[in-house]
Design a protein around this motif. Sequence first.
Motif, PDB file in Angstrom:
ATOM      1  N   GLN A   4       0.843  -1.185   0.000  1.00  0.00           N
ATOM      2  CA  GLN A   4       0.000   0.000   0.000  1.00  0.00           C
ATOM      3  C   GLN A   4       0.885   1.243   0.000  1.00  0.00           C
ATOM      4  O   GLN A   4       2.085   1.167   0.251  1.00  0.00           O
ATOM      5  CB  GLN A   4      -0.919   0.002   1.229  1.00  0.00           C
ATOM      6  CG  GLN A   4      -1.843  -1.199   1.306  1.00  0.00           C
ATOM      7  CD  GLN A   4      -2.791  -1.261   0.135  1.00  0.00           C
ATOM      8  OE1 GLN A   4      -3.412  -0.273  -0.250  1.00  0.00           O
ATOM      9  NE2 GLN A   4      -2.927  -2.443  -0.461  1.00  0.00           N
ATOM     10  N   TYR A   5       0.261   2.380  -0.269  1.00  0.00           N
ATOM     11  CA  TYR A   5       1.008   3.632  -0.417  1.00  0.00           C
ATOM     12  C   TYR A   5       0.440   4.671   0.539  1.00  0.00           C
ATOM     13  O   TYR A   5      -0.771   4.848   0.640  1.00  0.00           O
ATOM     14  CB  TYR A   5       0.923   4.127  -1.857  1.00  0.00           C
ATOM     15  CG  TYR A   5       1.512   3.130  -2.812  1.00  0.00           C
ATOM     16  CD1 TYR A   5       2.862   3.180  -3.135  1.00  0.00           C
ATOM     17  CD2 TYR A   5       0.729   2.114  -3.352  1.00  0.00           C
ATOM     18  CE1 TYR A   5       3.418   2.258  -3.989  1.00  0.00           C
ATOM     19  CE2 TYR A   5       1.282   1.179  -4.208  1.00  0.00           C
ATOM     20  CZ  TYR A   5       2.621   1.247  -4.521  1.00  0.00           C
ATOM     21  OH  TYR A   5       3.178   0.320  -5.367  1.00  0.00           O
ATOM     22  N   ALA A  34      -0.285  -3.759   3.681  1.00  0.00           N
ATOM     23  CA  ALA A  34      -1.640  -3.461   4.146  1.00  0.00           C
ATOM     24  C   ALA A  34      -1.749  -3.890   5.608  1.00  0.00           C
ATOM     25  O   ALA A  34      -1.397  -5.014   5.959  1.00  0.00           O
ATOM     26  CB  ALA A  34      -2.664  -4.193   3.292  1.00  0.00           C
ATOM     27  N   LEU A  55      -4.507   0.939   6.499  1.00  0.00           N
ATOM     28  CA  LEU A  55      -3.934   1.187   5.179  1.00  0.00           C
ATOM     29  C   LEU A  55      -4.344   0.073   4.224  1.00  0.00           C
ATOM     30  O   LEU A  55      -3.890  -1.065   4.340  1.00  0.00           O
ATOM     31  CB  LEU A  55      -2.415   1.285   5.294  1.00  0.00           C
ATOM     32  CG  LEU A  55      -1.645   1.757   4.086  1.00  0.00           C
ATOM     33  CD1 LEU A  55      -2.096   3.149   3.643  1.00  0.00           C
ATOM     34  CD2 LEU A  55      -0.152   1.782   4.384  1.00  0.00           C
ATOM     35  N   SER A  56      -5.240   0.407   3.300  1.00  0.00           N
ATOM     36  CA  SER A  56      -5.685  -0.568   2.296  1.00  0.00           C
ATOM     37  C   SER A  56      -6.336   0.185   1.151  1.00  0.00           C
ATOM     38  O   SER A  56      -6.743   1.343   1.290  1.00  0.00           O
ATOM     39  CB  SER A  56      -6.672  -1.576   2.895  1.00  0.00           C
ATOM     40  OG  SER A  56      -7.869  -0.929   3.246  1.00  0.00           O
ATOM     41  N   GLY A  57      -6.420  -0.459  -0.004  1.00  0.00           N
ATOM     42  CA  GLY A  57      -7.102   0.104  -1.164  1.00  0.00           C
ATOM     43  C   GLY A  57      -6.420   1.308  -1.790  1.00  0.00           C
ATOM     44  O   GLY A  57      -7.090   2.158  -2.354  1.00  0.00           O
ATOM     45  N   THR A  58      -5.113   1.366  -1.697  1.00  0.00           N
ATOM     46  CA  THR A  58      -4.384   2.501  -2.263  1.00  0.00           C
ATOM     47  C   THR A  58      -3.646   2.076  -3.521  1.00  0.00           C
ATOM     48  O   THR A  58      -3.554   0.888  -3.836  1.00  0.00           O
ATOM     49  CB  THR A  58      -3.360   3.056  -1.252  1.00  0.00           C
ATOM     50  OG1 THR A  58      -2.336   2.069  -1.048  1.00  0.00           O
ATOM     51  CG2 THR A  58      -4.006   3.421   0.066  1.00  0.00           C
ATOM     52  N   SER A  59      -3.105   3.059  -4.217  1.00  0.00           N
ATOM     53  CA  SER A  59      -2.231   2.780  -5.359  1.00  0.00           C
ATOM     54  C   SER A  59      -1.170   3.873  -5.390  1.00  0.00           C
ATOM     55  O   SER A  59      -1.270   4.867  -4.671  1.00  0.00           O
ATOM     56  CB  SER A  59      -3.025   2.780  -6.668  1.00  0.00           C
ATOM     57  OG  SER A  59      -3.477   4.083  -6.962  1.00  0.00           O
ATOM     58  N   PRO A  63      -2.408   7.455  -3.255  1.00  0.00           N
ATOM     59  CA  PRO A  63      -2.020   6.974  -1.922  1.00  0.00           C
ATOM     60  C   PRO A  63      -3.001   7.473  -0.866  1.00  0.00           C
ATOM     61  O   PRO A  63      -3.769   8.413  -1.103  1.00  0.00           O
ATOM     62  CB  PRO A  63      -0.641   7.615  -1.710  1.00  0.00           C
ATOM     63  CG  PRO A  63      -0.695   8.874  -2.513  1.00  0.00           C
ATOM     64  CD  PRO A  63      -1.533   8.536  -3.724  1.00  0.00           C
TER      65      PRO A  63
END
Length: 101
Positions: A4-5, A34, A55-59, A63
Motif C-alpha cells: 500500500q502507499y 496493508a 492502510l488498504s485500497g491505495t495505489s 495513496p
Amino acid sequence: MAIQYLLVTYPKQRAVLADDNGVGFTNHTFMLPADEYLITLDGSGYEPPSQDIVLSGTSLVKPMVISFTPTAPAIRAVRAPAASATAPATRPRAAGKKKNA
C-alpha cells in the motif's frame, strides 16, 4: 501481502513513524504492507499527536494521505520594565583639589 502507499504531509520534513518504527519522511509517498498502523512524526510540536489508520485500497497514483500541522507556539507575555516616577538622583560634582603651595 499487498503493498500500500501512504503520503504523510507536514510543512517541514520529518521522519514518519508507523508503530514507532521509522518508515519514511513527510511529503514523500512510501510503501507499507496493508495493515493497521499508529502514525506519528519524529519530535514534537505537531498535532494531532498520532493518527490510527487502516492502510488498504491505495495505489501509487492514489495513496492514502494524512496530514499533521504544527502546533502554535505559546505566546509569552513580555513585561516592560516599570518606568520610574521620578528622575534619577544626580550626584553633585566633586570640587577640584587645590594645590598645596
